[in-house]
Design a protein around this motif. Structure first.
Motif, PDB file in Angstrom:
ATOM      1  N   GLY A 132     121.499 -25.446  -9.652  1.00 49.86           N
ATOM      2  CA  GLY A 132     120.679 -24.377  -9.091  1.00 49.86           C
ATOM      3  C   GLY A 132     119.965 -23.548 -10.143  1.00 49.86           C
TER       4      GLY A 132
ATOM      5  N   TRP B 172     122.262 -33.238  -5.218  1.00 46.37           N
ATOM      6  CA  TRP B 172     122.663 -33.096  -3.819  1.00 46.37           C
ATOM      7  C   TRP B 172     121.506 -33.050  -2.841  1.00 46.37           C
ATOM      8  N   SER B 173     120.315 -32.891  -3.336  1.00 44.90           N
ATOM      9  CA  SER B 173     119.220 -32.605  -2.416  1.00 44.90           C
ATOM     10  C   SER B 173     117.881 -33.018  -2.993  1.00 44.90           C
TER      11      SER B 173
ATOM     12  N   GLN C 255     112.407 -25.064  -2.895  1.00 45.40           N
ATOM     13  CA  GLN C 255     113.415 -25.492  -1.920  1.00 45.40           C
ATOM     14  C   GLN C 255     114.297 -26.574  -2.521  1.00 45.40           C
ATOM     15  N   HIS C 256     115.595 -26.367  -2.439  1.00 44.53           N
ATOM     16  CA  HIS C 256     116.570 -27.375  -2.868  1.00 44.53           C
ATOM     17  C   HIS C 256     117.954 -26.894  -2.445  1.00 44.53           C
ATOM     18  N   ALA C 257     118.943 -27.764  -2.621  1.00 42.42           N
ATOM     19  CA  ALA C 257     120.326 -27.401  -2.302  1.00 42.42           C
ATOM     20  C   ALA C 257     121.238 -27.816  -3.449  1.00 42.42           C
ATOM     21  N   GLU C 258     120.780 -27.609  -4.681  1.00 41.59           N
ATOM     22  CA  GLU C 258     121.599 -27.930  -5.849  1.00 41.59           C
ATOM     23  C   GLU C 258     122.690 -26.874  -6.026  1.00 41.59           C
TER      24      GLU C 258
END
Length: 274
Positions: free
Chosen positions: A196, A164-165, A187-190
């Motif tokens: 995540g 996703w990111s 930093q990520h948006a999993e």
């Protein structure tokens, strides 16, 4: 009739402001005026807050960056003076093509993400396994030396797309230029609980001691559910239910450790030329 004429004459004599003030409080013009004034005041307050808080935000961002570098190098301790602890690193700006440090930029102010967006400092990728679109030709790196001045570890920024990111992180490499000391993303948006889990300390711990290259010098890191019968020194167990995130991490690590990434620099580290 005469009263109406007198009222009209009086309003005409008042001028635009007077006529506006004479309107009822719930009239459309006054409602629009109040809304516009409130919006202007609110935007001024937000702008003032943003400007006044910017130095603090920049300071916090720098501190978080330093903490992440200390963590991946195994040097972070809660409650420590972060700036003082970080002073052991030798920051530099690396030219990827040559694998050499350059003095063209100030390491204290060089911005990796800004460089990746600058056409003069980056290249567009056609073969793009990490899905980063553009790659900066110069990146910030952090060198940790031992008491004799020899390289002990190098900390390298990495990034690439997961499910996703874009995941942003650091990898710490031992002085042999091939063994991973640690890897972590900041930093990520999993998906929490699935992709995540790249933040899970138990999963991150697998990377320590893994060898990047095989005997032929090719990047050999793999992430999969089944451990191969041979080459376990390159293998990372996949996160259950996060196949695409794992594939993204594998792709980005292999890209950055390859010839278009840090391979020339790590070859210089192995040769003792850094």
């Amino acid at each position: 009739m005469s009263d109406q004429r007198e009222t009209l004459t009086a309003n005409t004599q008042k001028g635009p402001i007077g006529r506006f003030l004479a309107l009822p409080a719930d009239s459309t013009p006054k409602t629009i005026f109040v809304a516009v004034v409130l919006c202007l005041v609110a935007s001024m307050v937000v702008s003032l807050a943003a400007v006044s808080l910017r130095p603090l935000q920049q300071q916090n961002a720098l501190r978080n960056q330093q903490i992440n570098i200390l963590q991946v190098a195994g040097l972070y301790e809660p409650g420590q003076d972060v700036a003082k602890a970080f002073a052991v690193f030798e920051p530099g700006v690396l030219e990827l093509e040559t694998g050499r440090l350059t003095d063209k930029f100030d390491p204290a102010t060089f911005d990796n993400r800004a460089a990746a967006k600058d056409p003069e400092l980056s290249v567009a990728l056609t073969d793009d396994p990490a899905s980063i679109v553009r790659q900066a030709r110069f990146v910030s790196v952090y060198i940790l030396r031992d008491a004799n001045g020899a390289v002990d570890k190098v900390i390298l920024p990495i990034h690439g797309y997961g499910l996703w990111s874009t995941l942003y992180g650091y990898v710490a490499i031992e002085a042999d230029g091939s063994t991973i000391y640690g890897l972590q993303f900041y930093q990520h948006a999993e998906t929490p609980g699935l992709g995540g889990e790249v933040d899970n300390p138990r999963w991150r711990a697998q990377w320590s001691g893994k060898s990047i290259y095989n005997d032929a010098g090719d990047v050999a890191i793999t992430i999969s559910r089944m451990a191969p019968p041979r080459g376990q020194e390159h293998h990372i167990d996949a996160i259950s239910g996060a196949t695409l995130t794992g594939r993204g991490v594998e792709n980005l690590v292999r890209f950055w450790m390859g010839d278009r990434g840090y391979a020339p620099f790590l070859a210089n580290v192995r040769a003792g030329e850094i």
